[in-house]
Design a protein around this motif. Structure first.
Motif, PDB file in Angstrom:
ATOM      1  N   SER A  48       0.808  -1.216   0.000  1.00 42.39           N
ATOM      2  CA  SER A  48       0.000   0.000   0.000  1.00 42.39           C
ATOM      3  C   SER A  48       0.843   1.269   0.000  1.00 42.39           C
ATOM      4  O   SER A  48       1.606   1.499  -0.930  1.00 42.39           O
ATOM      5  N   TYR A  49       0.726   2.113   1.061  1.00 43.18           N
ATOM      6  CA  TYR A  49       1.456   3.367   1.146  1.00 43.18           C
ATOM      7  C   TYR A  49       2.844   3.193   1.772  1.00 43.18           C
ATOM      8  O   TYR A  49       3.559   4.176   1.955  1.00 43.18           O
ATOM      9  N   TYR A  50       3.216   1.979   2.116  1.00 41.43           N
ATOM     10  CA  TYR A  50       4.502   1.763   2.777  1.00 41.43           C
ATOM     11  C   TYR A  50       5.223   0.580   2.140  1.00 41.43           C
ATOM     12  O   TYR A  50       4.618  -0.429   1.802  1.00 41.43           O
ATOM     13  N   LYS A  51       6.532   0.725   1.958  1.00 36.80           N
ATOM     14  CA  LYS A  51       7.361  -0.354   1.450  1.00 36.80           C
ATOM     15  C   LYS A  51       8.484  -0.623   2.440  1.00 36.80           C
ATOM     16  O   LYS A  51       9.017   0.302   3.057  1.00 36.80           O
ATOM     17  N   THR A  52       8.845  -1.880   2.579  1.00 34.08           N
ATOM     18  CA  THR A  52       9.851  -2.269   3.567  1.00 34.08           C
ATOM     19  C   THR A  52      11.273  -2.133   3.055  1.00 34.08           C
ATOM     20  O   THR A  52      12.219  -2.155   3.840  1.00 34.08           O
ATOM     21  N   GLU A  53      11.432  -2.011   1.723  1.00 32.76           N
ATOM     22  CA  GLU A  53      12.768  -1.919   1.149  1.00 32.76           C
ATOM     23  C   GLU A  53      12.811  -0.837   0.081  1.00 32.76           C
ATOM     24  O   GLU A  53      11.808  -0.551  -0.575  1.00 32.76           O
ATOM     25  N   ALA A  54      13.988  -0.242  -0.091  1.00 34.11           N
ATOM     26  CA  ALA A  54      14.266   0.665  -1.195  1.00 34.11           C
ATOM     27  C   ALA A  54      15.423   0.076  -1.982  1.00 34.11           C
ATOM     28  O   ALA A  54      16.467  -0.264  -1.413  1.00 34.11           O
ATOM     29  N   THR A  55      15.260  -0.066  -3.270  1.00 36.29           N
ATOM     30  CA  THR A  55      16.236  -0.783  -4.077  1.00 36.29           C
ATOM     31  C   THR A  55      17.559  -0.044  -4.216  1.00 36.29           C
ATOM     32  O   THR A  55      18.586  -0.659  -4.485  1.00 36.29           O
ATOM     33  N   SER A  56      17.568   1.266  -4.026  1.00 36.69           N
ATOM     34  CA  SER A  56      18.764   2.049  -4.339  1.00 36.69           C
ATOM     35  C   SER A  56      19.574   2.471  -3.132  1.00 36.69           C
ATOM     36  O   SER A  56      20.710   2.911  -3.275  1.00 36.69           O
ATOM     37  N   MET A 527       2.725  -0.726   7.801  1.00 38.20           N
ATOM     38  CA  MET A 527       2.864   0.674   8.170  1.00 38.20           C
ATOM     39  C   MET A 527       4.265   0.924   8.716  1.00 38.20           C
ATOM     40  O   MET A 527       4.864   0.060   9.366  1.00 38.20           O
ATOM     41  N   GLY A 528       4.793   2.113   8.438  1.00 36.27           N
ATOM     42  CA  GLY A 528       6.114   2.461   8.944  1.00 36.27           C
ATOM     43  C   GLY A 528       6.293   3.962   9.009  1.00 36.27           C
ATOM     44  O   GLY A 528       5.539   4.732   8.406  1.00 36.27           O
ATOM     45  N   GLY A 562      17.739  20.436  10.523  1.00 33.59           N
ATOM     46  CA  GLY A 562      16.302  20.343  10.723  1.00 33.59           C
ATOM     47  C   GLY A 562      15.843  19.019  11.271  1.00 33.59           C
ATOM     48  O   GLY A 562      16.621  18.145  11.660  1.00 33.59           O
ATOM     49  N   ILE A 563      14.513  18.892  11.282  1.00 35.58           N
ATOM     50  CA  ILE A 563      13.818  17.711  11.786  1.00 35.58           C
ATOM     51  C   ILE A 563      12.813  17.281  10.720  1.00 35.58           C
ATOM     52  O   ILE A 563      12.112  18.119  10.143  1.00 35.58           O
ATOM     53  N   GLU A 564      12.735  15.980  10.488  1.00 36.08           N
ATOM     54  CA  GLU A 564      11.786  15.441   9.520  1.00 36.08           C
ATOM     55  C   GLU A 564      11.025  14.265  10.131  1.00 36.08           C
ATOM     56  O   GLU A 564      11.622  13.421  10.811  1.00 36.08           O
ATOM     57  N   PHE A 565       9.736  14.236   9.860  1.00 33.22           N
ATOM     58  CA  PHE A 565       8.884  13.151  10.352  1.00 33.22           C
ATOM     59  C   PHE A 565       8.034  12.649   9.200  1.00 33.22           C
ATOM     60  O   PHE A 565       7.394  13.440   8.492  1.00 33.22           O
ATOM     61  N   ASP A 566       8.027  11.335   8.994  1.00 34.58           N
ATOM     62  CA  ASP A 566       7.207  10.707   7.959  1.00 34.58           C
ATOM     63  C   ASP A 566       6.552   9.453   8.523  1.00 34.58           C
ATOM     64  O   ASP A 566       7.184   8.700   9.281  1.00 34.58           O
ATOM     65  N   ILE A 567       5.312   9.224   8.146  1.00 34.87           N
ATOM     66  CA  ILE A 567       4.621   7.989   8.516  1.00 34.87           C
ATOM     67  C   ILE A 567       3.638   7.650   7.404  1.00 34.87           C
ATOM     68  O   ILE A 567       3.028   8.542   6.791  1.00 34.87           O
ATOM     69  N   GLY A 568       3.495   6.378   7.106  1.00 35.35           N
ATOM     70  CA  GLY A 568       2.571   5.983   6.054  1.00 35.35           C
ATOM     71  C   GLY A 568       2.258   4.507   6.107  1.00 35.35           C
ATOM     72  O   GLY A 568       3.009   3.708   6.679  1.00 35.35           O
ATOM     73  N   GLY A 569       1.118   4.136   5.532  1.00 33.06           N
ATOM     74  CA  GLY A 569       0.723   2.741   5.463  1.00 33.06           C
ATOM     75  C   GLY A 569      -0.745   2.555   5.767  1.00 33.06           C
ATOM     76  O   GLY A 569      -1.553   3.496   5.665  1.00 33.06           O
ATOM     77  N   SER A 570      -1.102   1.346   6.157  1.00 30.48           N
ATOM     78  CA  SER A 570      -2.495   0.987   6.432  1.00 30.48           C
ATOM     79  C   SER A 570      -2.723   0.931   7.935  1.00 30.48           C
ATOM     80  O   SER A 570      -2.153   0.075   8.621  1.00 30.48           O
TER      81      SER A 570
END
Length: 715
Positions: A48-56, A527-528, A562-570
């Motif tokens: 969905s909106y979250y993936k556990t791996e990034a290929t790069s 979700m992550g 700075g500070i960054e916050f991200d969250i996404g998924g089901s």
């Protein structure tokens, strides 16, 4: 022409040694590659909106929870839910990204963590791990995009010439061994029409194909602006044997659109001018951009421990046309305005080669993943620029403007240059899991870049050699199966172009970053999220020109923290979310040369000033709720909010762009397994705002409220 290109790439590939990269060939034809991931439909729905791996991020498929780097991914599900067809809209859902000068609407340009890269080529951008931003490129289209990976912080230890703020990797759609065909039609506000097709399936037990095509035609809320885009993207996957496979990705993209610098401020006020007013020549022909891209990769497993990959990429770019514009750094105070016309003729060729070897072994109960390889490229650019001053007079710019053509033709050539850049690099990376909880990553890359530049108009030429060592070190602690802590530091570099008043070239820009953060992943991996704190310093920045406005000066040092916050998924089986917040504090902390304020003709010291178009506070929220019905039917409704705070409108901080909030709505009805209707509304409350600016005379107004209705049919 393209047949010749493909034959050349294929012939060259046969001569390469039989070394390929790690892969896993499953019985259900779900293939995990080093740079792309081909997954089943059920896997796509699960993530969905979250993936556990990034290929790069590491080139070794290390899970994000174990990676000592902040990484955000815009998944294909986000693109689909929001009806996104361009790259710029997709990056609103990632923290730390701000829009920059878009060169008259003809290219993608962003800053990550405040750093926007080269003025004429933008930040570092990859496509399936290959460099994708050398030369001039048409704005990327979502027709062939599977996901967008945003790698925060320096990636120089793997990719070389990059900005310290981050790198964008576009992962293209890949062939599947399950037949899946669809056609999507879209229509919307301002006579927007688009049709696209996505066709994939097997041709045999070992050969699969994919073809993505799209055609788009639209007008604009701005006067005299209409554009056309065409995309053709074929690809194939050939499983040569159980341990070897070959992939090809091709892409052709063409865009035709007028050159549009946006609007001007009248006496410093953007609200005086109607947002639809065109500050160009309505009689000009369209600017035409064309890009051809070919990527070929051969991958092989020697054993359970050793694997390798070889890849070739070839890309060409053409950018031609005439566009009238207001001169930059002009304070507009009267209802009449003189424009200049510029004819551009840019052509580029970019050929690159990559080879990696990976070894996974166990040393005294420690899992060790070693990656080493090399990369080389040759890039050519022919650059011709003509100028014709006072070619058009605009009158009544605050009402119903009139345009009077005063001069025609290309004008006088002001730049006629040929550039050849050649680079070679060697890199090594080691990932060590020295307990169930600790992960150590170290990497180092050496780059050697030679640049030859011929300025035909001035009858001079010069050469420049840049070399750099780009290290990276990161440490990750797995607190439990759901949480991890990481700390990382790395260096970046980017060659500076031009010469000083003595004819000497400049030292390359160098950046160094320190970062720490927390990461979260749910038990079901649906979700992550991540929280990152960072500081980046970059030196040898070209801060402006000498007092005569002729020669550049490399006297600057800038900082971003700075500070960054991200969250996404089901959240549940019915609710998906994607949210982010960013605090970015940028500042020029050293400037011994100063920069010209062209409006008053004086040198301004930039120390203490913020970087252009970078808001201290920004964020977005995307919410989607859906409900299943009977007979494979379902429906969903959702909304999004995007907030961008106040930003400095130019590099001397002489004016500020106001903050803004936009809201959107989305809804869909899945009639049955094959048919789906969707409605998207952008900028629901018709907020008026400036998306980005270069100065008061070049400011891009944000799009007003618009509607898009689409239909997708699978067969």
């Amino acid at each position: 022409m393209q047949k010749k290109v493909f034959s050349m790439v294929a012939a060259s590939f046969i001569l390469l040694p039989n070394i390929m990269f790690s892969s896993e060939i499953k019985t259900n034809k779900s293939v995990s590659l080093s740079d792309v991931t081909i997954v089943s439909d059920s896997d796509e729905k699960k993530q969905s909106y979250y993936k556990t791996e990034a290929t790069s991020v590491t080139r070794t498929d290390t899970p994000l929870l174990e990676t000592a780097q902040s990484v955000q991914i815009v998944t294909n599900k986000i693109l689909d839910d929001m009806g996104i067809v361009s790259l710029d809209e997709s990056l609103d859902y990632v923290s730390g990204i701000s829009r920059q000068n878009d060169f008259g609407g003809v290219w993608d340009n962003f800053a990550i963590r405040g750093f926007s890269g080269h003025e004429n080529t933008g930040i570092s951008m990859l496509k399936n791990g290959f460099a994708d931003n050398r030369g001039y490129n048409a704005p990327r289209d979502a027709a062939n995009i599977e996901s967008i990976e945003v790698l925060k912080g320096p990636s120089g230890s793997l990719y070389g010439n990059t900005e310290p703020g981050g790198t964008i990797n576009i992962v293209t759609k890949q062939p599947k061994f399950t037949r899946n065909n669809s056609i999507t039609t879209m229509l919307g506000s301002n006579d927007f029409y688009r049709v696209s097709a996505d066709l994939t399936g097997p041709l045999s037990e070992s050969f699969a194909y994919r073809l993505n095509v799209a055609a788009e035609k639209k007008k604009s809320f701005r006067d005299y602006i209409q554009s056309e885009r065409y995309i053709i993207a074929p690809s194939f996957l050939w499983l040569i044997n159980d341990n070897t496979y070959l992939t090809y990705m091709g892409e052709y993209i063409k865009q035709e659109a007028p050159f549009d610098r946006g609007i001007v401020a009248f006496n410093g006020d953007f609200d005086v001018i109607d947002r639809k007013t065109f500050f160009g020549n309505p009689k000009d022909d369209n600017m035409v951009l064309e890009n051809y891209t070919h990527q070929l990769k051969l991958e092989h497993d020697f054993s359970d421990s050793w694997s390798t990959k070889v890849g070739l990429a070839y890309k060409t770019g053409d950018f031609k046309g005439t566009g009238a514009e207001v001169k930059p750094f002009v304070n507009v105070t009267t209802d009449s305005l003189m424009l200049r016309s510029r004819y551009k003729d840019f052509e580029s060729k970019d050929f690159s080669f990559q080879a990696d070897v990976k070894n996974v072994s166990t040393i005294k109960d420690f899992k060790n993943t070693l990656l080493f390889g090399m990369e080389s490229y040759r890039y050519e650019l022919d650059f011709a620029l003509y100028n014709l001053n006072n070619s058009v007079r605009m009158d009544n710019i605050r009402g119903n403007p009139t345009y009077t053509t005063l001069a025609t033709g290309k004008g006088t050539i002001i730049k006629d240059e040929h550039q050849v850049q050649k680079g070679i690099a060697f890199f090594a990376q080691d990932e060590l899991a020295f307990s169930d909880s600790w992960r150590l990553l170290v990497g180092l890359r050496y780059d050697d870049i030679d640049t030859q530049l011929e300025k035909h108009k001035k009858g001079i030429s010069y050469s420049q050699n840049d070399y750099a060592l780009s290290p990276r070190i990161g440490l990750t602690y797995l607190i439990n199966p759901n949480w991890s802590w990481y700390a990382t530091s790395g260096k970046s570099f980017r060659p500076n172009s031009g010469v000083d008043k003595d004819g000497n070239t400049f030292e390359a820009e160098e950046g160094i970053s320190i970062e720490t953060g927390l990461k979260f992943e749910s038990d079901n991996k649906d979700m992550g999220g991540s929280l990152a704190l960072y500081r980046i310093d970059k030196k040898n920045v070209l801060t402006g020109t000498d007092p005569n406005g002729v020669y550049s000066i490399a006297a600057g040092k800038v900082r971003s923290q700075g500070i960054e916050f991200d969250i996404g998924g089901s959240l549940t089986s019915n609710i998906r979310i994607n949210a982010n917040y960013t605090y970015t504090d940028t500042e020029v902390i050293k400037d011994t040369g100063g920069a010209i304020d062209w409006s008053i003709g004086r040198v301004v010291n930039l120390e203490g000033k913020a970087l252009t178009n970078v808001a201290k506070h920004s964020g977005s929220v995307l919410f989607m709720w859906e409900e299943k019905l009977s007979n494979n039917s379902s429906y969903g409704i959702g909304s999004n909010l995007i907030y961008v705070g106040k930003r400095e409108g130019n590099y001397i901080n002489s004016f500020t762009l106001p903050d803004y909030i936009t809201m959107g709505l989305t809804s869909y009805w899945q009639v049955n397994k094959s048919l789906k209707f969707k409605l998207n509304v952008n900028n629901l409350f018709d907020e008026k705002y400036i998306a980005s600016s270069y100065d008061r005379s070049w400011a891009v107004p944000g799009s007003p409220r618009r509607f898009t209705l689409s239909m997708n049919y699978k067969f």
